[in-house]
Motif scaffolding. Structure first.
Motif, short mmCIF file in Angstrom:
data_model
loop_
_atom_site.label_atom_id
_atom_site.label_comp_id
_atom_site.label_asym_id
_atom_site.label_seq_id
_atom_site.Cartn_x
_atom_site.Cartn_y
_atom_site.Cartn_z
N LEU A 170 -5.84 3.70 -7.89
CA LEU A 170 -5.72 2.86 -6.69
C LEU A 170 -4.80 1.67 -6.92
N SER A 207 -8.45 -2.69 -5.68
CA SER A 207 -9.86 -2.31 -5.73
C SER A 207 -10.54 -3.14 -6.81
N VAL A 212 -6.66 7.40 -0.29
CA VAL A 212 -7.61 6.67 -1.13
C VAL A 212 -8.94 7.43 -1.16
N GLN A 243 -3.22 -0.16 -3.76
CA GLN A 243 -4.46 -0.44 -3.04
C GLN A 243 -5.39 -1.22 -3.96
N LEU A 285 -0.53 4.18 -1.03
CA LEU A 285 -1.49 5.21 -0.65
C LEU A 285 -2.08 4.86 0.71
N TRP A 303 -13.67 -0.77 -2.72
CA TRP A 303 -12.37 -0.88 -2.04
C TRP A 303 -12.64 -1.26 -0.59
N PRO A 329 0.83 -1.20 0.00
CA PRO A 329 0.00 0.00 0.00
C PRO A 329 0.87 1.26 0.00
N TRP A 362 -8.62 10.63 -3.18
CA TRP A 362 -8.66 10.37 -4.63
C TRP A 362 -10.09 10.13 -5.10
N GLU A 411 -5.01 5.19 3.70
CA GLU A 411 -6.46 5.14 3.60
C GLU A 411 -7.05 6.53 3.35
#
Length: 142
Positions: A94, A101, A63, A99, A58, A123, A56, A66, A60
């Motif tokens: 993502l 998704s 995310v 991350q 990015l 996600w 990860p 974004w 939380e």
């Protein structure tokens, strides 16, 4: 000439500026690709531009920033930014940010509204873009 709606000052204060400006730049490219080459070619093009990275990268909060930025950019642009364009872009960002998704595309047949299609991004079990109603109303195809 199509009028462009501007965000209210309250909304502007809460905007994650970097992702918002980035989304404003990329949404027209996604739109052009979809129009000229279709879904599969656009999805593959985004995957090449934003290759998946492990771990990860990015956080939380990033995310969520974004997701908010892509949604907001889509509302305040003069070009068409349907749910599919938004979902494709957010999913690519993502994935590139490490991350995982899910990009989902579904259809529904409603007596009042007729046939409809919708795209959304999930996600960690949450619908980030496309509305919470999406998974309940639409039959998932992808």
């Amino acid at each position: 000439m199509m009028a462009v709606r501007l965000p209210t000052p309250e909304r502007l204060r809460a905007v994650p500026w970097r992702p918002y400006l980035w989304a404003l730049l990329w949404l027209p490219w996604v739109d052009l690709r979809l129009r000229r080459q279709g879904y599969a070619a656009t999805r593959d093009w985004l995957a090449r531009r934003f290759p998946a990275r492990s771990g990860p990268l990015l956080a939380e909060s990033q995310v969520l920033d974004w997701a908010r930025a892509v949604s907001l950019a889509a509302r305040y642009t003069p070009w068409p930014t349907t749910c599919l364009r938004q979902a494709l872009l957010l999913h690519a960002v993502l994935t590139h940010g490490g991350q995982p998704s899910e990009l989902k595309i579904g259809v529904a047949l409603d007596a009042d509204e007729g046939f409809g299609a919708h795209a959304w991004v999930c996600w960690k079990g949450r619908v980030l873009i496309g509305g919470e109603h999406a998974s309940r109303r639409y039959t998932n195809l992808l």
